[in-house]
Design a protein around this motif. Structure first.
Motif, short mmCIF file in Angstrom:
data_model
loop_
_atom_site.label_atom_id
_atom_site.label_comp_id
_atom_site.label_asym_id
_atom_site.label_seq_id
_atom_site.Cartn_x
_atom_site.Cartn_y
_atom_site.Cartn_z
N ARG A 34 0.83 -1.21 0.00
CA ARG A 34 0.00 0.00 0.00
C ARG A 34 0.86 1.25 0.00
O ARG A 34 1.90 1.32 0.69
N THR A 35 0.46 2.24 -0.76
CA THR A 35 1.22 3.50 -0.84
C THR A 35 1.10 4.32 0.43
O THR A 35 1.94 5.18 0.70
N ASP A 36 0.04 4.06 1.23
CA ASP A 36 -0.16 4.82 2.48
C ASP A 36 0.24 3.98 3.69
O ASP A 36 -0.31 4.14 4.78
#
Length: 344
Positions: A49-51
């Motif tokens: 996940r990018t977050d």
């Protein structure tokens, strides 16, 4: 900023990613292959996940808040020591220094398997040689889940005798916990058994009998005095000893109190109860009590109740106890609000 709120599975995956490889392996060993595979996939998914950084902080903040709530709720409770033992065990396993049964029970240095098994056997012998009433008294200081954990390890016959000594309103919940699957690590279980055995060793059966006699005497006095005086005495006792007052209030009223209640109040009492509950409570009740209930019902309702009682083919002791407790609770409520009239 977290793009999407995490699911419970993703939260678990985030927490597991923070564990060291040895600790993670230990967790997976306990959870089993199927659950571990699901969690591994979830860990891989959140890792992409990018977050991830924001998600990690969000989950850890929630976890810290939950930890604080647990600490507050367990402050001063024996259960807190059990959780600390689990934490120490986890830390030891992560460092490659997994203690044996004896270590957790006595807090000493590592011992071999033979000493561990001997210690476990000694604890079990100590518990099963203790009067069931004493074991039950010791378990009442614990949570229901801990009680179920201990009873699950005891011989079946002894468990039954201890269970009989526990409060009726707790027995059903404990029984259902006994029926559920358990994955508590044996070392932690042994530590809990040892702690309960230690508590039992400080208790005397004669003093418990004396306490029980005092308990029954107080209940007898409260049942004899007028309602206003009973409420004043209970209020004073609550200020002096809240735990004792709560225990007395739980046992002050009984379904058999119907025999001491005026007919008009019995009629009002019965309108607050389902006929199935009354039928269960009366199925094995004394004949004079059944007669008093019947005479305070209309002919139609009396016939329906009789039919309900005849339809009961098998009786579960826990269901009968629950039905009688429900009647006692209505008696308590009506007595406290002043709508119940007792026979003078």
């Amino acid at each position: 900023m977290v793009l999407n709120p995490p699911t419970n599975l993703e939260k678990a995956a985030i927490l597991l990613r923070r564990l060291s490889p040895p600790s993670l392996s230990k967790v997976f060993d306990i959870l089993g292959v199927e659950t571990s595979d699901i969690l591994r996939k979830a860990m891989d998914a959140v890792g992409s996940r990018t977050d991830l950084a924001e998600l990690d902080e969000l989950v850890m903040q929630e976890f810290r808040e939950m930890q604080q709530e647990v600490r507050e709720s367990l402050r001063g409770s024996p259960e807190l020591e059990r959780l600390q033992d689990v934490a120490r065990y986890a830390q030891g396993s992560a460092a490659g220094n997994v203690p044996g049964y004896h270590d957790l029970a006595a807090g000493g240095a590592g011992t071999d398997d033979e000493d561990s098994e001997t210690s476990a056997s000694d604890v079990m012998d100590q518990l099963t040689s203790t009067p069931p009433a004493v074991v039950a008294a010791a378990l009442q200081r614990e949570t229901l889940r801990t009680t179920a954990l201990v009873l699950r390890e005891l011989p079946m016959e002894f468990t039954g005798r201890v269970l009989e000594k526990l409060p009726a309103e707790q027995r059903q919940q404990i029984f259902m916990m006994l029926a559920a699957k358990s994955s508590i690590h044996p070392a932690v279980t042994q530590r809990v058994l040892k702690a309960v055995a230690d508590v039992c060793s400080t208790m005397d059966e004669s003093s418990l009998e004396e306490q029980d006699s005092r308990f029954k005497t107080l209940i007898g006095i409260l049942q004899l005095v007028e309602r206003e005086e009973r409420l004043r005495l209970m209020e004073a006792l609550m200020e002096q000893d809240e735990e004792l007052a709560t225990q007395i209030d739980d046992n002050l009223y009984d379904y058999a109190d119907i025999m001491r209640i005026q007919d008009r109040s019995v009629q009002k009492l019965l309108t607050q109860l389902e006929l199935k509950v009354v039928a269960l409570a009366l199925k094995t009740a004394p004949e004079d009590l059944v007669e008093k209930v019947m005479k305070n019902l209309s002919e139609r309702v009396r016939a329906t109740l009789t039919e309900e009682m005849e339809l009961i083919s098998s009786l579960s002791p826990s269901k009968v106890e629950q039905a009688r407790r429900e009647i006692a609770n209505v008696i308590r409520t009506q007595d406290k609000d002043g709508t119940l009239q007792w026979i003078e």
